[in-house]
Design a protein around this motif. Structure first.
Motif, short mmCIF file in Angstrom:
data_model
loop_
_atom_site.label_atom_id
_atom_site.label_comp_id
_atom_site.label_asym_id
_atom_site.label_seq_id
_atom_site.Cartn_x
_atom_site.Cartn_y
_atom_site.Cartn_z
N GLU A 105 0.81 -1.22 0.00
CA GLU A 105 0.00 0.00 0.00
C GLU A 105 0.84 1.27 0.00
OE1 GLU A 105 -1.86 -0.97 3.75
OE2 GLU A 105 -0.98 0.80 4.66
N ARG A 158 -2.17 1.25 9.30
CA ARG A 158 -3.34 1.92 8.76
C ARG A 158 -4.63 1.28 9.27
NH1 ARG A 158 -6.88 1.23 4.89
NH2 ARG A 158 -5.94 -0.72 4.25
N LEU A 159 -5.58 2.12 9.65
CA LEU A 159 -6.89 1.61 10.06
C LEU A 159 -7.90 1.81 8.93
CD1 LEU A 159 -8.68 0.40 12.26
CD2 LEU A 159 -9.19 2.73 13.00
N ALA A 160 -7.86 2.98 8.30
CA ALA A 160 -8.72 3.31 7.17
C ALA A 160 -7.93 4.33 6.36
CB ALA A 160 -10.04 3.87 7.64
N ALA A 161 -8.46 4.71 5.21
CA ALA A 161 -7.73 5.66 4.36
C ALA A 161 -7.44 6.93 5.15
CB ALA A 161 -8.55 5.99 3.12
N ILE A 180 -6.13 7.26 8.03
CA ILE A 180 -6.31 7.14 9.48
C ILE A 180 -5.36 6.06 10.00
CG2 ILE A 180 -7.95 6.63 11.33
CD1 ILE A 180 -10.16 7.67 9.56
N TYR A 181 -4.48 6.46 10.89
CA TYR A 181 -3.39 5.58 11.32
C TYR A 181 -3.31 5.43 12.82
CZ TYR A 181 -1.68 5.39 6.60
OH TYR A 181 -1.58 5.14 5.27
N ASP A 220 -11.60 15.86 6.36
CA ASP A 220 -12.04 14.81 5.43
C ASP A 220 -11.48 15.13 4.05
OD1 ASP A 220 -13.21 12.56 4.56
OD2 ASP A 220 -15.27 13.13 5.03
N ARG A 280 -6.20 11.99 7.17
CA ARG A 280 -7.43 12.71 7.47
C ARG A 280 -7.44 13.04 8.96
NH1 ARG A 280 -12.43 9.73 4.97
NH2 ARG A 280 -11.39 7.88 5.81
#
Length: 579
Positions: A17, A34-37, A39-40, A141, A153
RNA sequence: CGGGAUGUGGCUCAGCCCGGUAGAGCACUGCGUUCGGGACGCAGGGGUCGGAGGUUCAAAUCCUCUCAUCCCGACCA
């Protein structure tokens, strides 16, 4: 910390990624996940580096007279409606509702909240100046989060807000922050520049960005090779150069229309007429809240939309789809020109210096040759509208500008009274008059600073952290756990390093030496101490700097040389500031 | 939002064109050997093939929709 007990999941393989160096290395070194786009999660190693940057920031902010506080992350819509940004901020503002369907947002920035706080408490000029800051999680966002921590984000930001009685006092606060920021980034071991910048959505009159020079950076910086002028290319200007130009040929009264089939680009037109692009002019249609306009620049230059937006005084600006231009204006995109157009013309100042040029005829398949500024077209609005490029003359001294890529890690703004007026944050001056507070705001992307430090300090084996922000200053590698003597020595050295307050990771894992070397390099520990059975027999401890600048064998029975090395390493780190 | 790509054990990927038993390397567990730059052998555990629907006797593979992630452009610390 014992490596065997540390939650430090390093990766041997490149994560698919990640594209950018810092992102790849932070994943591989087990600093973030990474947890979501955008968002870490920060893992222990990443958090240690983050905290080191935060500590430096706090020390320098406090030294500059700022006070730390902590504002809420979740903010009521009313405040944002009061400032007018509930609508203006757009989709980047993460809006949420509570159980009663009341609107809130997750704070992308805190001007509203801090101004609200201060307006309730500050009444008098005697309470000023005031500078308040926090280190906090923000959420924006973003349209396109990318590059790991570089553009997340959710991200951690230090944001500070100053309040002053007038512009002059606000200028002092601004200068104080500028100095503090220079100290902060210098202490972090970064090669950076403070550059003039556009103030964007935060608003205000004046701003500087702190940009870490790195090829992977998203920003471009123009700087003078002779003087200290430096600006983001969005903002950068070049010196206006007046040249002698031949007057129009009096025998020819008007431009010549020439059929130019399939010449919809500057390159094609220039090739058709067998001239260089600077003998043409580029005409582009822009649409803003003020309507359509045509922007005209020399054919070999790029339009700087931020300058156009500023010149127009527009709230928003975009390039309309060509179908829309045809439909609304009846103009053929690809064959546009400034001659006989009815919409407002906005002309770059250098266009007047070109002499005879070629431009579109506003008729599909045709261009005009021998077009003169002043004779064939003119405009009330002449401004600097182009993007600077390397080799342009510096606006200050005329020497050549160079362009470098960089990462924006900090941004300071003179806000003026934009928010204090909207939110009615006022005080009484010495004469008893009510006046709005004069504000400034100052941000540092903390996680981004860590990422930028990595972008600037790495090699094939991994991260080479600057000492000041290195999660561990020393890695102690025990290569022979089975040897009681070696282990006993390592354990005692480990204790002594800790007793001296040195952050050390002791690799006591039951792994082969190669694994330990690779991991120590990957996580960027500045000083590596290695002891194995062979070294022990010879009575030596190997000390090696991560950057390869030092590799020494130290006597086991005298630790004084080790302390000297550590002192030198720490001292080396507090380099001379970049500016 | 427009353009491009990818989703298969924890990770990196093959398999998909041409439908028929889910694979490799790394990681993990156990045992043994090894031990100064990401070791090796043997034995194991672990996968609704992103999701939904469809075609088919049969779908990781074909079709439709959807979700997610990454990359390129407009925003920003």
């Amino acid at each position: 910390m014992r490596f065997s007990r540390m939650y430090l999941p390093t990766l041997k393989e490149e994560p698919a990624e990640a594209e950018v160096i810092s992102h790849r290395l932070m994943l591989r070194a087990g600093m973030v996940r990474r947890l979501a786009a955008g968002i870490y999660s920060y893992l222990p190693l990443g958090l240690l580096a983050l905290r080191n940057v935060e500590d430096i920031i706090r020390q320098e902010m406090n030294r500059a007279g700022a006070q730390e506080l902590l504002l809420p992350a979740v903010q009521p819509a009313e405040l944002w409606q009061e400032s007018g940004r509930w609508d203006f901020y757009g989709k980047e503002l993460l809006r949420i509702k509570d159980r009663n369907q009341r609107d809130f947002c997750f704070g992308p920035t805190h001007e509203e909240v801090i101004t609200d706080l201060v307006r309730h408490e500050v009444r008098s000029y005697r309470q000023l100046p005031l500078n308040l800051y926090q280190v906090q999680t923000k959420f924006r966002d973003e349209i396109r989060p990318r590059f790991g921590l570089m553009r997340g984000r959710e991200f951690i930001m230090k944001d500070a807000y100053s309040f002053d009685v007038d512009d002059a006092a606000a200028g002092l606060s601004y200068q104080g922050m500028r100095d503090a920021y220079s100290r902060i980034f210098s202490r972090c071991g970064l090669n950076f520049r403070a550059v003039e910048a556009d103030s964007g959505a935060i608003g205000g009159s004046f701003s500087h960005e702190f940009v870490v020079l790195a090829d992977s950076g998203e920003d471009a910086v123009a700087s003078c090779q002779a003087c200290d002028y430096a600006a983001n290319v969005e903002k950068a200007e070049s010196q206006f150069v007046a040249v002698e130009i031949a007057p129009p040929d009096s025998a020819v009264a008007a431009p010549l229309e020439v059929a130019t089939p399939d010449c919809e680009s500057i390159e094609a037109v220039a090739a058709f007429f067998e001239v260089t692009p600077d003998a043409t002019i580029k005409s582009m249609i822009f649409e803003s809240n003020l309507g359509f306009c045509m922007v005209v620049v020399p054919g070999d230059r790029e339009v700087n939309e931020i300058k156009v937006k500023a010149a127009l005084g527009a709230e928003w600006l975009e390039i309309p789809a060509s179908s829309r231009v045809v439909e609304k204006l009846g103009l053929p995109v690809g064959y546009l020109g400034p001659v006989n157009v009815t919409i407002p013309l906005l002309v770059d100042r250098q266009v007047s210096q070109l002499g005879a040029v070629i431009c579109g005829a506003n008729r599909a398949g045709f261009h005009l040759q021998g077009v003169y500024w002043g004779r064939d077209f003119s405009s009330q609005q002449i401004a600097d509208l182009v993007l600077v490029r390397a080799g342009d003359p510096c606006p200050g001294c005329g020497a050549l500008l160079q362009i470098d890529r960089g990462i924006e890690v900090g941004h300071i703004f003179k806000l003026g009274t934009k928010y204090s007026e909207k939110l009615k944050a006022t005080f009484l001056d010495q004469e008893g008059r009510e006046r709005p507070l004069v504000m400034g705001c100052y941000g540092i992307g903390v996680g981004r600073t860590v990422a930028a430090a990595i972008e600037q300090n790495y090699d094939d084996n991994g991260i080479c952290f600057p000492y000041a922000i290195a999660p561990f200053k020393v890695a102690l590698l025990n290569l022979d756990l089975k040897s009681e003597e070696v282990t006993a020595y390592c354990e005692s050295l480990y204790q002594e390093l800790q007793n001296r307050g040195i952050s050390v990771i002791y690799d006591d894992r039951n792994e082969r030496p190669g694994v330990k070397f690779k991991d120590a390099d990957l996580i960027g520990v500045p000083l590596r101490l290695t002891l194995g059975r062979k070294g022990f027999k010879k009575g030596i401890l190997e000390a090696r700097r991560r950057d390869g600048s030092m590799n020494e064998e130290l006597p086991l029975d005298d630790r004084a040389p080790l302390w000297r090395i550590l002192e030198a390493l720490a001292a080396d780190d507090s380099r001379i500031p970049s500016q």
